[in-house]
Write a protein that holds these residues in place. Structure first.
Motif, PDB file in Angstrom:
ATOM      1  N   MET A   1      45.776  55.850  14.727  1.00 55.64           N
ATOM      2  CA  MET A   1      47.081  55.684  14.087  1.00 55.64           C
ATOM      3  C   MET A   1      48.167  55.654  15.153  1.00 55.64           C
ATOM      4  SD  MET A   1      46.847  58.475  10.996  1.00 55.64           S
ATOM      5  CE  MET A   1      45.344  58.680  10.024  1.00 55.64           C
ATOM      6  N   PRO A   2      49.318  55.074  14.838  1.00 56.98           N
ATOM      7  CA  PRO A   2      50.431  55.109  15.783  1.00 56.98           C
ATOM      8  C   PRO A   2      50.880  56.548  16.042  1.00 56.98           C
ATOM      9  CG  PRO A   2      50.824  53.488  14.065  1.00 56.98           C
ATOM     10  CD  PRO A   2      49.631  54.286  13.638  1.00 56.98           C
ATOM     11  N   ALA A   3      51.268  56.824  17.273  1.00 58.06           N
ATOM     12  CA  ALA A   3      51.673  58.187  17.622  1.00 58.06           C
ATOM     13  C   ALA A   3      52.858  58.645  16.788  1.00 58.06           C
ATOM     14  CB  ALA A   3      52.004  58.252  19.110  1.00 58.06           C
ATOM     15  N   SER A   4      53.773  57.715  16.475  1.00 57.64           N
ATOM     16  CA  SER A   4      54.948  58.087  15.684  1.00 57.64           C
ATOM     17  C   SER A   4      54.551  58.572  14.290  1.00 57.64           C
ATOM     18  CB  SER A   4      55.905  56.903  15.572  1.00 57.64           C
ATOM     19  OG  SER A   4      55.240  55.781  14.985  1.00 57.64           O
ATOM     20  N   LYS A   5      53.538  57.926  13.703  1.00 54.05           N
ATOM     21  CA  LYS A   5      53.065  58.329  12.375  1.00 54.05           C
ATOM     22  C   LYS A   5      52.372  59.679  12.429  1.00 54.05           C
ATOM     23  CE  LYS A   5      50.110  56.750   8.575  1.00 54.05           C
ATOM     24  NZ  LYS A   5      49.246  55.648   8.064  1.00 54.05           N
TER      25      LYS A   5
ATOM     26  N   GLN B   1      47.395  58.976  -0.764  1.00 56.81           N
ATOM     27  CA  GLN B   1      47.208  58.406   0.566  1.00 56.81           C
ATOM     28  C   GLN B   1      47.764  59.331   1.640  1.00 56.81           C
ATOM     29  OE1 GLN B   1      49.155  54.638   0.041  1.00 56.81           O
ATOM     30  NE2 GLN B   1      47.288  53.608  -0.672  1.00 56.81           N
ATOM     31  N   SER B   2      48.920  59.933   1.348  1.00 56.71           N
ATOM     32  CA  SER B   2      49.512  60.864   2.305  1.00 56.71           C
ATOM     33  C   SER B   2      48.602  62.066   2.531  1.00 56.71           C
ATOM     34  CB  SER B   2      50.880  61.325   1.793  1.00 56.71           C
ATOM     35  OG  SER B   2      51.464  62.234   2.696  1.00 56.71           O
ATOM     36  N   ALA B   3      48.004  62.577   1.435  1.00 58.16           N
ATOM     37  CA  ALA B   3      47.085  63.712   1.563  1.00 58.16           C
ATOM     38  C   ALA B   3      45.856  63.323   2.372  1.00 58.16           C
ATOM     39  CB  ALA B   3      46.674  64.202   0.181  1.00 58.16           C
ATOM     40  N   GLU B   4      45.366  62.104   2.167  1.00 54.86           N
ATOM     41  CA  GLU B   4      44.197  61.643   2.910  1.00 54.86           C
ATOM     42  C   GLU B   4      44.496  61.539   4.399  1.00 54.86           C
ATOM     43  OE1 GLU B   4      43.320  57.995   0.967  1.00 54.86           O
ATOM     44  OE2 GLU B   4      42.106  58.915  -0.626  1.00 54.86           O
ATOM     45  N   VAL B   5      45.679  61.045   4.729  1.00 55.60           N
ATOM     46  CA  VAL B   5      46.058  60.937   6.142  1.00 55.60           C
ATOM     47  C   VAL B   5      46.170  62.329   6.752  1.00 55.60           C
ATOM     48  CG1 VAL B   5      47.852  60.224   7.754  1.00 55.60           C
ATOM     49  CG2 VAL B   5      47.204  58.716   5.861  1.00 55.60           C
ATOM     50  N   GLY B   6      46.814  63.237   6.018  1.00 54.62           N
ATOM     51  CA  GLY B   6      46.940  64.602   6.521  1.00 54.62           C
ATOM     52  C   GLY B   6      45.594  65.260   6.752  1.00 54.62           C
ATOM     53  N   THR B   7      44.654  64.996   5.839  1.00 52.95           N
ATOM     54  CA  THR B   7      43.304  65.554   5.984  1.00 52.95           C
ATOM     55  C   THR B   7      42.607  64.997   7.217  1.00 52.95           C
ATOM     56  OG1 THR B   7      43.101  65.814   3.585  1.00 52.95           O
ATOM     57  CG2 THR B   7      41.067  65.816   4.862  1.00 52.95           C
ATOM     58  N   GLU B   8      42.759  63.699   7.459  1.00 54.43           N
ATOM     59  CA  GLU B   8      42.152  63.093   8.640  1.00 54.43           C
ATOM     60  C   GLU B   8      42.703  63.697   9.926  1.00 54.43           C
ATOM     61  OE1 GLU B   8      39.597  60.901   8.940  1.00 54.43           O
ATOM     62  OE2 GLU B   8      39.375  61.385   6.813  1.00 54.43           O
ATOM     63  N   ILE B   9      43.990  63.967   9.934  1.00 47.30           N
ATOM     64  CA  ILE B   9      44.597  64.558  11.127  1.00 47.30           C
ATOM     65  C   ILE B   9      44.107  65.995  11.317  1.00 47.30           C
ATOM     66  CG2 ILE B   9      46.792  65.306  12.144  1.00 47.30           C
ATOM     67  CD1 ILE B   9      48.053  62.810  10.901  1.00 47.30           C
ATOM     68  N   LEU B  10      43.961  66.725  10.215  1.00 50.20           N
ATOM     69  CA  LEU B  10      43.422  68.079  10.312  1.00 50.20           C
ATOM     70  C   LEU B  10      41.996  68.064  10.860  1.00 50.20           C
ATOM     71  CD1 LEU B  10      44.593  69.969   7.099  1.00 50.20           C
ATOM     72  CD2 LEU B  10      45.050  70.600   9.468  1.00 50.20           C
ATOM     73  N   LYS B  11      41.184  67.136  10.367  1.00 57.01           N
ATOM     74  CA  LYS B  11      39.811  67.014  10.873  1.00 57.01           C
ATOM     75  C   LYS B  11      39.820  66.713  12.368  1.00 57.01           C
ATOM     76  CE  LYS B  11      37.597  65.287   6.628  1.00 57.01           C
ATOM     77  NZ  LYS B  11      36.933  64.102   6.019  1.00 57.01           N
TER      78      LYS B  11
END
Length: 261
Positions: free
Chosen positions: A46-50, A16-26
């Motif tokens: 997503m929340p700015a803090s996250k 899940q962490s990798a998926e979130v990181g990938t979404e942010i990279l995209k």
């Protein structure tokens, strides 16, 4: 290395962490060259803090960077390296081949891809129809620059320095006299993104040609539908032409390119 007995919950959290990181990279790529934290958070929902926590990890690994002057975020050197490697793996033949096969089945006409070689437009992939026009569509065939719809599209979209010598050879002493007509033809092809010919290369053989582009609006090749009259009319505003343009745009999109405006 993780143990085979690693907690399943921990594995799921890492995925899940990798998926979130990938979404942010995209999102960083979509908002390039740089974006604020608030806009990025809104973009990914997503929340700015996250998002900020993930950005710190991406910055540490070189996949993101922050401009100290604006505090905006963008892709880092590691992300650029991965992107360039992906671009380098793109193969216009591999990408175009299945789409040309589908187009051949749909239109029941021969479809082929040509790329620019050291002797001019070279046919590198052919999807033959049952009534194949084999004389001009064999793999390895080199087509004339000005005497084929394929070549004329290359002439219109390639830099002048790439085509000047071959054009001079084909035109010979008539080059100066035909310069104005060629300029008009090139402008028309660039405006429409399509060229059609009737019996130009071979009597009774008609053709439609469209460019395909890679990243940076770089001409990657030309795809052509060719067939014999009267069955294939090669009408520039007909359904076959529209379908050819759609296929070319799909290939270009897959390669990260588009026709220059």
């Amino acid at each position: 290395m993780a143990s085979d007995n690693e907690n399943p919950l921990s594995k799921r959290q890492k995925v899940q962490s990798a998926e979130v990181g990938t979404e942010i990279l995209k999102a960083l790529a979509e908002l390039a060259p740089a974006t604020s934290l608030s806009r990025l958070a809104e973009h990914v929902g997503m929340p700015a803090s996250k998002v900020h926590r993930y950005l710190q990890a991406l910055i540490a690994s070189g996949f993101a960077e922050q401009d100290p002057a604006t505090s905006h975020y963008g892709l880092g050197q590691a992300a650029l390296f991965v992107g360039l490697a992906a671009i380098g793996r793109l193969d216009v033949i591999r990408i175009a081949a299945p789409r040309l096969a589908e187009l051949r089945d749909e239109l029941n006409e021969t479809c082929f891809l040509a790329v620019w070689g050291n002797r001019g437009p070279a046919v590198v992939h052919v999807e033959q129809a049952a009534r194949a026009v084999t004389l001009v569509t064999q793999v390895g065939s080199v087509l004339p620059l000005l005497g084929s719809s394929t070549g004329q599209v290359f002439q219109a979209f390639l830099p002048e320095r790439e085509t000047a010598l071959l054009r001079q050879v084909e035109l010979g002493e008539t080059a100066a006299a035909q310069a104005e007509a060629l300029a008009v033809q090139e402008a028309q092809i660039r405006a429409s993104g399509l060229q059609h010919v009737h019996g130009l290369l071979m009597q009774g053989v008609n053709a439609l040609s469209v460019p395909v582009f890679a990243t940076g609006s770089r001409l990657a090749g030309v795809i052509t539908v060719v067939g014999t009259a009267p069955g294939f009319q090669a009408e520039p505003e007909g359904p076959q032409a529209r379908r050819l343009v759609q296929v070319a745009e799909a290939i270009s999109a897959r390669m990260g390119g588009q026709r220059p405006s």
